[in-house]
Design a protein around this motif. Structure first.
Motif, PDB file in Angstrom:
ATOM      1  N   ALA A  60      16.537 -53.194 -41.474  1.00  0.00           N
ATOM      2  CA  ALA A  60      16.054 -52.667 -40.192  1.00  0.00           C
ATOM      3  C   ALA A  60      17.210 -52.081 -39.375  1.00  0.00           C
ATOM      4  O   ALA A  60      17.070 -51.022 -38.742  1.00  0.00           O
ATOM      5  CB  ALA A  60      15.338 -53.760 -39.407  1.00  0.00           C
ATOM      6  N   ALA A  61      18.367 -52.746 -39.411  1.00  0.00           N
ATOM      7  CA  ALA A  61      19.527 -52.232 -38.673  1.00  0.00           C
ATOM      8  C   ALA A  61      20.009 -50.910 -39.259  1.00  0.00           C
ATOM      9  O   ALA A  61      20.290 -49.951 -38.521  1.00  0.00           O
ATOM     10  CB  ALA A  61      20.655 -53.265 -38.691  1.00  0.00           C
ATOM     11  N   VAL A  62      20.081 -50.839 -40.583  1.00  0.00           N
ATOM     12  CA  VAL A  62      20.505 -49.595 -41.236  1.00  0.00           C
ATOM     13  C   VAL A  62      19.504 -48.482 -40.958  1.00  0.00           C
ATOM     14  O   VAL A  62      19.871 -47.334 -40.678  1.00  0.00           O
ATOM     15  CB  VAL A  62      20.692 -49.819 -42.752  1.00  0.00           C
ATOM     16  CG1 VAL A  62      20.860 -48.501 -43.481  1.00  0.00           C
ATOM     17  CG2 VAL A  62      21.879 -50.719 -43.007  1.00  0.00           C
ATOM     18  N   THR A  63      18.212 -48.809 -40.991  1.00  0.00           N
ATOM     19  CA  THR A  63      17.171 -47.814 -40.712  1.00  0.00           C
ATOM     20  C   THR A  63      17.278 -47.306 -39.275  1.00  0.00           C
ATOM     21  O   THR A  63      17.146 -46.105 -39.025  1.00  0.00           O
ATOM     22  CB  THR A  63      15.779 -48.428 -40.957  1.00  0.00           C
ATOM     23  OG1 THR A  63      15.703 -48.838 -42.322  1.00  0.00           O
ATOM     24  CG2 THR A  63      14.675 -47.429 -40.660  1.00  0.00           C
ATOM     25  N   ALA A  64      17.527 -48.199 -38.335  1.00  0.00           N
ATOM     26  CA  ALA A  64      17.645 -47.787 -36.933  1.00  0.00           C
ATOM     27  C   ALA A  64      18.830 -46.852 -36.729  1.00  0.00           C
ATOM     28  O   ALA A  64      18.720 -45.829 -36.040  1.00  0.00           O
ATOM     29  CB  ALA A  64      17.777 -49.021 -36.045  1.00  0.00           C
ATOM     30  N   VAL A  65      19.964 -47.178 -37.331  1.00  0.00           N
ATOM     31  CA  VAL A  65      21.146 -46.317 -37.198  1.00  0.00           C
ATOM     32  C   VAL A  65      20.895 -44.961 -37.842  1.00  0.00           C
ATOM     33  O   VAL A  65      21.228 -43.911 -37.265  1.00  0.00           O
ATOM     34  CB  VAL A  65      22.388 -47.011 -37.811  1.00  0.00           C
ATOM     35  CG1 VAL A  65      23.552 -46.043 -37.915  1.00  0.00           C
ATOM     36  CG2 VAL A  65      22.771 -48.217 -36.993  1.00  0.00           C
ATOM     37  N   CYS A  66      20.276 -44.955 -39.009  1.00  0.00           N
ATOM     38  CA  CYS A  66      19.975 -43.679 -39.673  1.00  0.00           C
ATOM     39  C   CYS A  66      19.006 -42.847 -38.858  1.00  0.00           C
ATOM     40  O   CYS A  66      19.134 -41.626 -38.780  1.00  0.00           O
ATOM     41  CB  CYS A  66      19.407 -43.930 -41.070  1.00  0.00           C
ATOM     42  SG  CYS A  66      20.646 -44.533 -42.223  1.00  0.00           S
ATOM     43  N   ARG A  67      18.030 -43.491 -38.243  1.00  0.00           N
ATOM     44  CA  ARG A  67      17.067 -42.761 -37.402  1.00  0.00           C
ATOM     45  C   ARG A  67      17.773 -42.129 -36.207  1.00  0.00           C
ATOM     46  O   ARG A  67      17.526 -40.976 -35.866  1.00  0.00           O
ATOM     47  CB  ARG A  67      15.976 -43.706 -36.917  1.00  0.00           C
ATOM     48  CG  ARG A  67      14.926 -43.006 -36.091  1.00  0.00           C
ATOM     49  CD  ARG A  67      13.785 -43.958 -35.760  1.00  0.00           C
ATOM     50  NE  ARG A  67      12.749 -43.244 -35.058  1.00  0.00           N
ATOM     51  CZ  ARG A  67      12.595 -43.282 -33.732  1.00  0.00           C
ATOM     52  NH1 ARG A  67      13.400 -43.997 -32.997  1.00  0.00           N
ATOM     53  NH2 ARG A  67      11.628 -42.592 -33.155  1.00  0.00           N
ATOM     54  N   ILE A  68      18.666 -42.873 -35.586  1.00  0.00           N
ATOM     55  CA  ILE A  68      19.431 -42.337 -34.453  1.00  0.00           C
ATOM     56  C   ILE A  68      20.257 -41.137 -34.898  1.00  0.00           C
ATOM     57  O   ILE A  68      20.283 -40.095 -34.221  1.00  0.00           O
ATOM     58  CB  ILE A  68      20.321 -43.433 -33.833  1.00  0.00           C
ATOM     59  CG1 ILE A  68      19.463 -44.469 -33.127  1.00  0.00           C
ATOM     60  CG2 ILE A  68      21.341 -42.838 -32.877  1.00  0.00           C
ATOM     61  CD1 ILE A  68      20.217 -45.729 -32.736  1.00  0.00           C
ATOM     62  N   LEU A  69      20.933 -41.254 -36.023  1.00  0.00           N
ATOM     63  CA  LEU A  69      21.757 -40.149 -36.520  1.00  0.00           C
ATOM     64  C   LEU A  69      20.912 -38.935 -36.900  1.00  0.00           C
ATOM     65  O   LEU A  69      21.309 -37.793 -36.648  1.00  0.00           O
ATOM     66  CB  LEU A  69      22.594 -40.612 -37.708  1.00  0.00           C
ATOM     67  CG  LEU A  69      23.690 -41.621 -37.385  1.00  0.00           C
ATOM     68  CD1 LEU A  69      24.352 -42.119 -38.660  1.00  0.00           C
ATOM     69  CD2 LEU A  69      24.717 -41.020 -36.449  1.00  0.00           C
TER      70      LEU A  69
END
Length: 110
Positions: free
Chosen positions: A57-66
């Motif tokens: 979930a953390a990796v997905t959130a960062v990727c979504r922001i980027l």
């Protein structure tokens, strides 16, 4: 009659790049749910599956922001390319005020 919608019919028409970014985020969110379930199915501990879910979930959130930041930057760049250029080095007009010597019109030089 129901058929494929055209971009003019869609209430929020988006570009193919935005659609693919949205698809990537959807698949990532799906994997955040699927991977822990599979880990539990194969005998992993609940704490391990929960930690894996939180990490994904953390990796997905960062990727979504980027991805969103990249989309905004691309949209800004596209808007700048379409806008008329003005400023010190991008003047519009016939070029009468460009560098060089200018004579006083019809006055003789002498």
């Amino acid at each position: 009659m129901s058929g494929p919608s055209t971009p003019s019919e869609a209430p929020h028409a988006s570009t193919p790049a935005q659609e693919s970014a949205t698809d990537v985020v959807r698949w990532a969110a799906f994997s955040c749910v699927l991977v822990p379930v599979v880990l539990l199915w194969y005998g992993s501990s609940l704490a391990g599956a929960t930690g894996t879910a939180l990490g994904l979930a953390a990796v997905t959130a960062v990727c979504r922001i980027l991805l969103r930041q990249s989309e905004r930057g691309a949209a800004r760049l596209h808007a700048e390319e379409r806008a008329p250029r003005r400023g010190r080095h991008h003047r519009t007009g016939n070029g009468a005020h460009r560098g060089g010597r200018h004579t006083g019109g019809n006055t003789p030089v002498g």
